[in-house]
Design a protein around this motif. Structure first.
Motif, PDB file in Angstrom:
ATOM      1  N   PHE A  15       0.854  -1.188   0.000  1.00  0.00           N
ATOM      2  CA  PHE A  15       0.000   0.000   0.000  1.00  0.00           C
ATOM      3  C   PHE A  15       0.891   1.239   0.000  1.00  0.00           C
ATOM      4  CE2 PHE A  15      -1.971   3.463   2.417  1.00  0.00           C
ATOM      5  CZ  PHE A  15      -3.128   3.665   1.666  1.00  0.00           C
ATOM      6  N   VAL A  16       0.596   2.171  -0.905  1.00  0.00           N
ATOM      7  CA  VAL A  16       1.333   3.431  -0.962  1.00  0.00           C
ATOM      8  C   VAL A  16       0.334   4.574  -1.066  1.00  0.00           C
ATOM      9  CG1 VAL A  16       3.072   4.813  -2.155  1.00  0.00           C
ATOM     10  CG2 VAL A  16       3.247   2.321  -2.176  1.00  0.00           C
TER      11      VAL A  16
ATOM     12  N   HIS B 203      17.736 -10.794   3.749  1.00  0.00           N
ATOM     13  CA  HIS B 203      17.536  -9.818   2.676  1.00  0.00           C
ATOM     14  C   HIS B 203      16.093  -9.303   2.693  1.00  0.00           C
ATOM     15  CE1 HIS B 203      20.917 -12.395   1.461  1.00  0.00           C
ATOM     16  NE2 HIS B 203      21.385 -11.340   0.808  1.00  0.00           N
ATOM     17  N   THR B 204      15.606  -8.985   3.866  1.00  0.00           N
ATOM     18  CA  THR B 204      14.189  -8.661   4.041  1.00  0.00           C
ATOM     19  C   THR B 204      13.973  -7.156   4.174  1.00  0.00           C
ATOM     20  OG1 THR B 204      13.965 -10.754   5.232  1.00  0.00           O
ATOM     21  CG2 THR B 204      12.134  -9.204   5.400  1.00  0.00           C
ATOM     22  N   GLY B 205      13.025  -6.623   3.415  1.00  0.00           N
ATOM     23  CA  GLY B 205      12.662  -5.209   3.514  1.00  0.00           C
ATOM     24  C   GLY B 205      11.595  -5.021   4.576  1.00  0.00           C
ATOM     25  N   ASP B 206      11.977  -5.286   5.808  1.00  0.00           N
ATOM     26  CA  ASP B 206      11.010  -5.295   6.914  1.00  0.00           C
ATOM     27  C   ASP B 206      10.805  -3.868   7.442  1.00  0.00           C
ATOM     28  OD1 ASP B 206       9.309  -6.016   8.929  1.00  0.00           O
ATOM     29  OD2 ASP B 206      10.590  -7.587   9.756  1.00  0.00           O
ATOM     30  N   PHE B 207      10.067  -3.079   6.679  1.00  0.00           N
ATOM     31  CA  PHE B 207       9.802  -1.700   7.081  1.00  0.00           C
ATOM     32  C   PHE B 207       8.378  -1.313   6.683  1.00  0.00           C
ATOM     33  CE2 PHE B 207      11.315  -1.355   2.713  1.00  0.00           C
ATOM     34  CZ  PHE B 207      10.428  -0.452   2.143  1.00  0.00           C
TER      35      PHE B 207
ATOM     36  N   TRP C  97      15.749   3.316  -1.199  1.00  0.00           N
ATOM     37  CA  TRP C  97      15.897   2.834  -2.578  1.00  0.00           C
ATOM     38  C   TRP C  97      14.615   2.152  -3.047  1.00  0.00           C
ATOM     39  CZ3 TRP C  97      15.826  -2.064  -4.878  1.00  0.00           C
ATOM     40  CH2 TRP C  97      16.310  -2.128  -6.198  1.00  0.00           C
ATOM     41  N   THR C  98      14.049   1.302  -2.186  1.00  0.00           N
ATOM     42  CA  THR C  98      12.802   0.613  -2.528  1.00  0.00           C
ATOM     43  C   THR C  98      11.658   1.607  -2.710  1.00  0.00           C
ATOM     44  OG1 THR C  98      13.502  -1.326  -1.257  1.00  0.00           O
ATOM     45  CG2 THR C  98      11.163  -1.156  -1.776  1.00  0.00           C
ATOM     46  N   ALA C  99      11.583   2.583  -1.794  1.00  0.00           N
ATOM     47  CA  ALA C  99      10.527   3.593  -1.888  1.00  0.00           C
ATOM     48  C   ALA C  99      10.634   4.382  -3.188  1.00  0.00           C
ATOM     49  CB  ALA C  99      10.595   4.530  -0.687  1.00  0.00           C
ATOM     50  N   GLU C 100      11.870   4.701  -3.602  1.00  0.00           N
ATOM     51  CA  GLU C 100      12.063   5.527  -4.795  1.00  0.00           C
ATOM     52  C   GLU C 100      11.995   4.727  -6.085  1.00  0.00           C
ATOM     53  OE1 GLU C 100      15.857   7.710  -6.787  1.00  0.00           O
ATOM     54  OE2 GLU C 100      15.331   8.423  -4.765  1.00  0.00           O
ATOM     55  N   LYS C 101      12.739   3.626  -6.155  1.00  0.00           N
ATOM     56  CA  LYS C 101      12.906   2.919  -7.424  1.00  0.00           C
ATOM     57  C   LYS C 101      11.832   1.864  -7.684  1.00  0.00           C
ATOM     58  CE  LYS C 101      16.909   5.048  -7.862  1.00  0.00           C
ATOM     59  NZ  LYS C 101      17.078   6.166  -8.824  1.00  0.00           N
ATOM     60  N   ILE C 102      11.257   1.285  -6.625  1.00  0.00           N
ATOM     61  CA  ILE C 102      10.340   0.166  -6.810  1.00  0.00           C
ATOM     62  C   ILE C 102       8.888   0.580  -6.604  1.00  0.00           C
ATOM     63  CG2 ILE C 102       9.810  -2.209  -6.123  1.00  0.00           C
ATOM     64  CD1 ILE C 102      12.631  -1.732  -7.362  1.00  0.00           C
ATOM     65  N   ASP C 103       8.615   1.297  -5.513  1.00  0.00           N
ATOM     66  CA  ASP C 103       7.219   1.611  -5.181  1.00  0.00           C
ATOM     67  C   ASP C 103       6.830   3.051  -5.475  1.00  0.00           C
ATOM     68  OD1 ASP C 103       6.549  -0.961  -4.316  1.00  0.00           O
ATOM     69  OD2 ASP C 103       7.381  -0.610  -2.324  1.00  0.00           O
ATOM     70  N   HIS C 104       7.787   3.866  -5.878  1.00  0.00           N
ATOM     71  CA  HIS C 104       7.509   5.250  -6.277  1.00  0.00           C
ATOM     72  C   HIS C 104       6.676   5.987  -5.222  1.00  0.00           C
ATOM     73  CE1 HIS C 104       9.139   3.905 -10.076  1.00  0.00           C
ATOM     74  NE2 HIS C 104       8.211   2.962 -10.136  1.00  0.00           N
ATOM     75  N   ALA C 105       7.128   5.864  -3.973  1.00  0.00           N
ATOM     76  CA  ALA C 105       6.440   6.511  -2.849  1.00  0.00           C
ATOM     77  C   ALA C 105       6.917   7.954  -2.733  1.00  0.00           C
ATOM     78  CB  ALA C 105       6.703   5.727  -1.562  1.00  0.00           C
ATOM     79  N   ASP C 106       6.661   8.742  -3.782  1.00  0.00           N
ATOM     80  CA  ASP C 106       7.228  10.089  -3.901  1.00  0.00           C
ATOM     81  C   ASP C 106       6.753  11.016  -2.791  1.00  0.00           C
ATOM     82  OD1 ASP C 106       8.404   9.186  -6.271  1.00  0.00           O
ATOM     83  OD2 ASP C 106       6.629   9.727  -7.438  1.00  0.00           O
ATOM     84  N   PHE C 107       5.496  10.899  -2.433  1.00  0.00           N
ATOM     85  CA  PHE C 107       4.911  11.754  -1.398  1.00  0.00           C
ATOM     86  C   PHE C 107       5.680  11.622  -0.078  1.00  0.00           C
ATOM     87  CE2 PHE C 107       1.616  11.180   2.066  1.00  0.00           C
ATOM     88  CZ  PHE C 107       1.527  12.526   2.409  1.00  0.00           C
TER      89      PHE C 107
ATOM     90  N   PRO D 197       5.409  -1.919   2.010  1.00  0.00           N
ATOM     91  CA  PRO D 197       5.841  -2.587   0.778  1.00  0.00           C
ATOM     92  C   PRO D 197       5.101  -3.900   0.566  1.00  0.00           C
ATOM     93  CG  PRO D 197       7.464  -2.911   2.502  1.00  0.00           C
ATOM     94  CD  PRO D 197       6.442  -1.951   3.052  1.00  0.00           C
ATOM     95  N   ARG D 198       5.118  -4.385  -0.648  1.00  0.00           N
ATOM     96  CA  ARG D 198       4.465  -5.658  -0.946  1.00  0.00           C
ATOM     97  C   ARG D 198       5.127  -6.786  -0.161  1.00  0.00           C
ATOM     98  NH1 ARG D 198       5.913  -4.776  -7.099  1.00  0.00           N
ATOM     99  NH2 ARG D 198       6.065  -2.670  -6.256  1.00  0.00           N
ATOM    100  N   ARG D 199       4.390  -7.866  -0.003  1.00  0.00           N
ATOM    101  CA  ARG D 199       4.826  -8.940   0.889  1.00  0.00           C
ATOM    102  C   ARG D 199       6.130  -9.583   0.419  1.00  0.00           C
ATOM    103  NH1 ARG D 199       0.539 -13.305   3.452  1.00  0.00           N
ATOM    104  NH2 ARG D 199       1.863 -14.007   5.166  1.00  0.00           N
ATOM    105  N   THR D 200       6.355  -9.620  -0.895  1.00  0.00           N
ATOM    106  CA  THR D 200       7.588 -10.228  -1.408  1.00  0.00           C
ATOM    107  C   THR D 200       8.824  -9.385  -1.091  1.00  0.00           C
ATOM    108  OG1 THR D 200       7.057  -9.216  -3.558  1.00  0.00           O
ATOM    109  CG2 THR D 200       6.524 -11.560  -3.267  1.00  0.00           C
ATOM    110  N   ILE D 201       8.618  -8.167  -0.619  1.00  0.00           N
ATOM    111  CA  ILE D 201       9.720  -7.345  -0.116  1.00  0.00           C
ATOM    112  C   ILE D 201       9.734  -7.382   1.409  1.00  0.00           C
ATOM    113  CG2 ILE D 201      10.600  -4.984   0.117  1.00  0.00           C
ATOM    114  CD1 ILE D 201       9.565  -4.430  -2.709  1.00  0.00           C
ATOM    115  N   GLY D 202       8.585  -7.043   2.018  1.00  0.00           N
ATOM    116  CA  GLY D 202       8.514  -6.931   3.480  1.00  0.00           C
ATOM    117  C   GLY D 202       8.672  -8.239   4.214  1.00  0.00           C
ATOM    118  N   GLU D 203       8.382  -9.348   3.522  1.00  0.00           N
ATOM    119  CA  GLU D 203       8.504 -10.663   4.161  1.00  0.00           C
ATOM    120  C   GLU D 203       9.364 -11.588   3.312  1.00  0.00           C
ATOM    121  OE1 GLU D 203       5.421 -13.998   5.899  1.00  0.00           O
ATOM    122  OE2 GLU D 203       4.636 -11.976   5.619  1.00  0.00           O
TER     123      GLU D 203
END
Length: 713
Positions: free
Chosen positions: A106-107, A219-223, A696-706, A200-206
């Motif tokens: 969710f973004v 290698h988990t994006g647990d944020f 990096w994930t916020a910018e390049k993958i999920d485009h969480a610009d806000f 982030p999506r589950r394949t990143i966060g988990e």
């Protein structure tokens, strides 16, 4: 001369005891003990007052406790960063098969798009006060253990209530720092309106799932990101579109340059529970009873829920949070069992306690006061061991069966109505809380799951020793051992299986009072036995309250040191260094992982190592932006360090020597699950997500610009 010889012998004995287990100084420092942490000597480049400044502003003012996790403000507009797994239950409650935020993430790109994080509240520590004398003075002349523990518990409640009466805008709690020895009143600012901002999506966060849980390399994006909201008057308020973002006193500055191996780092957070100042018998109880039973039970529950939810996505979403929580506890307990065996901790604790008993008996002043201490502790624990299996069953039965848990809530509320003089006021005041709790239970209810797990619990009860029977369950057997059929009959005969029946019944107070049901009756009988055993449990707790206070006091004399209190979900600081380790012979685990490792694990084809294609595309294009770590020529994903953490530190900010955010703590290594009982620099390692991978994930993958724009301001 004789005393000096005895002390020398004692210390030599402890040295022998600790040849494979070294009891290094614990590192979970309460705010009141920061001066003991020697932070400057360790590498801190800011002052201690920059961290905690009573009457002023410090880094601790940026810290929050969110649910059972920690988190931190990272903007002046109430934006909070914590772990993905800390957001999991709220994301589950917001998800449907049509809007599956668990899977797809969710973004929010505007504040208007932020959605309610149901079930989550935030609290911020705003002050503390030592109230040990107020608590313990009330039991100076009390010898009866039941009366003692009841008075202590009551004093804690009264002190907290008085603090809240003086300031209705706070939440107050008295926390026991050392059993029977010290008590601190903590004051908290509460925030009730919490919203999801970016998950982030589950394949990143988990990423890595249960295969990688408690494992390094990771290698988990647990944020995840939340936002805190309050009413227009700045006071806590329920969720409302009219609420405004909370303005924290302090928010953390993000450092995108990161850290290197051996750099000083520290964490602030709310670690859950540790048990390092307990006798050998406590370790024995964990090793022989609690850990193996719970680990096996949760493994069974999860296999059941996964099998049932395999073909139904809506059901799988409903069961996801329960599966995740069980799995986390299960693997943690399995790691603890491994650690207890590897360290042979029970034997070392037994030897240390024997040395302590000898120390007491060799010193007349101590012998006079503590001669019965160790035998008395042993006597109480023998009683605990005798009742252990039944008591564990009774503590797990309601969490095992959602319908029994619903029945417990209804029965408890029905009973309260019969005891309250003005029933209507009590009904109106407490009904929202009751319905909210019951709705959560039905959110993860599946009849077939309840039947299978209840059947397992019935089997466990049937196999209890003769002197530890559960009378209400024995009534069900009557020469029958077809546990599945018994469980099916109980649940199918109940009206509670249909939530609509409960909703209708809860529209009217009289309907609830006269409502009868087979599961309500069974739960009431179980509760009666729980109540009948409580007197004996209170007696044991009262005895241990006094004994543990004495145990800690004399053990401090024996080891000639002042202990740091065990963690108890209150705000603590721990520090250490970015550091790899060698968990087994001929191996060295480096303290950084990179995106390259995500690609490598993904090549195994295992489903838990799936990841978004955008990650591979960006990695192959070397699209790392400003987040690359030069010596790795890659974006660092996770980091490893030797700080002292435990459950509750999930989401804690990892800060560099200047107090800047460089990562978010989320796990420990498998060997470090033993931290709850013993910490050791050689094997205790914690794991965090590097802030560079988050951004990096916020910018390049999920485009969480806000969100990125807000953080950059």
């Amino acid at each position: 001369m004789q005393m000096k010889n005895w002390l020398l012998t004692s210390f030599l004995l402890i040295a022998v005891i600790n040849t494979s287990y070294t009891n290094f100084d614990e590192g979970m420092f309460p705010l009141s003990d920061l001066s003991r942490a020697n932070l400057k000597e360790a590498g801190l480049k800011i002052s201690e007052k920059d961290i905690y400044n009573p009457g002023g502003i410090g880094l601790v003012d940026a810290l929050v406790q969110v649910g059972g996790c920690s988190g931190s403000f990272i903007s002046r507009h109430g934006l909070i960063i914590t772990n993905h797994h800390c957001a999991f239950s709220a994301v589950q409650l917001a998800s449907t098969p049509e809007h599956d935020y668990l899977t797809h993430g969710f973004v929010a790109q505007t504040r208007a798009q932020e959605i309610e994080a149901k079930g989550l509240t935030i609290r911020i520590t705003i002050g503390y006060e030592d109230v040990s004398s107020k608590v313990l003075d009330a039991v100076i002349d009390i010898n009866d253990p039941i009366e003692r523990i009841n008075i202590i518990n009551n004093q804690q409640k009264l002190i907290a209530q008085e603090a809240e009466r003086q300031d209705p805008n706070i939440k107050a709690e008295v926390s026991e720092m050392f059993i029977g020895k010290s008590y601190i009143l903590f004051k908290y600012q509460m925030i009730e309106d919490v919203r999801l901002v970016y998950v982030p999506r589950r394949t990143i966060g988990e990423f890595g799932g249960e295969t990688d849980n408690w494992i390094w390399p990771r290698h988990t994006g647990d944020f995840s990101f939340f936002r805190a909201y309050v009413g227009k008057d700045g006071k806590p308020a329920k969720f409302s579109k009219d609420n405004i973002p909370f303005r924290p006193k302090k928010h953390l500055k993000i450092n995108t340059k990161g850290v290197n191996e051996n750099d000083f780092v520290f964490i602030l957070g709310y670690p859950g529970r540790t048990f390092r100042h307990r006798p050998a018998q406590y370790i024995q109880y964990q090793q022989e009873f609690l850990l193996p039973y719970i680990a096996d039970l949760y493994d069974f529950q999860n296999r059941t829920m996964k099998d049932v939810g395999a073909g139904d996505r809506a059901m799988a979403i409903n069961l996801a949070t329960r599966i995740q929580r069980n799995a986390n506890v299960m693997k943690n307990y399995q790691g603890k069992m491994k650690g207890l065996t590897t360290l042979n901790l029970l034997k070392h604790k037994q030897q240390e306690d024997q040395a302590l008993a000898t120390f007491i008996n060799k010193m007349p002043s101590l012998q006079k006061k503590y001669s019965n201490l160790m035998p008395a502790i042993d006597s109480v624990y023998k009683e605990i061991f005798k009742e252990a299996k039944r008591e564990l069953w009774l503590t797990q039965i309601h969490s095992a069966s959602n319908l029994l848990n619903v029945a417990r809530s209804l029965n408890t509320f029905k009973k309260s109505l019969t005891e309250i003089a003005i029933k209507e006021n009590h009904w109106q005041k407490n009904m929202p809380k009751l319905t909210g709790y019951i709705n959560d239970l039905y959110g993860s209810y599946e009849q077939s799951v309840d039947i299978i797990i209840l059947a397992r619990m019935l089997k466990d009860a049937y196999n209890l020793p003769r002197d530890q029977r559960v009378e209400a369950v024995d009534e069900l057997f009557k020469n029958r051992t077809d546990f599945n059929n018994i469980a099916r009959s109980i649940i199918n005969s109940s009206k509670l299986g249909d939530k609509n029946n409960v909703d209708k019944m809860l529209t009217n107070m009289d309907s609830l009072i006269v409502f009868h049901d087979p599961i309500l009756h069974l739960q009431q009988q179980i509760e009666q036995q729980i109540s009948s055993l409580k007197t004996e449990q209170d007696r044991r707790e009262g005895l241990l309250n006094k004994l543990m206070g004495d145990y800690v006091a004399v053990r401090e004399q024996f080891l000639q040191k002042d202990f740091i209190p065990d963690a108890n979900s209150t705000l603590r600081l721990t520090y250490g260094y970015i550091k790899g380790y060698s968990p087994v012979d001929a191996t060295y685990m480096a303290p950084f992982t990179t995106i390259a490792g995500i690609i490598q694990k993904g090549n195994t084809g295992l489903p838990e190592f799936s990841y978004p294609a955008a990650i591979r595309d960006a990695w192959e294009a070397k699209n790392f932006g400003s987040f690359v770590k030069p010596n790795l020529q890659d974006v660092p994903v996770n980091i490893l360090y030797d700080m002292d953490t435990t459950g509750g530190n999930s989401g804690s900010p990892i800060m560099n020597a200047k107090g800047e955010l460089i990562g978010v703590n989320f796990d420990r290594t498998y060997d470090a699950t033993i931290n709850d009982y013993a910490w050791n620099e050689s094997y205790s390692r914690s794991i965090g997500v590097d802030i560079r991978y988050v951004l990096w994930t916020a910018e390049k993958i999920d485009h969480a610009d806000f969100i990125l724009e807000e953080i950059a301001r």
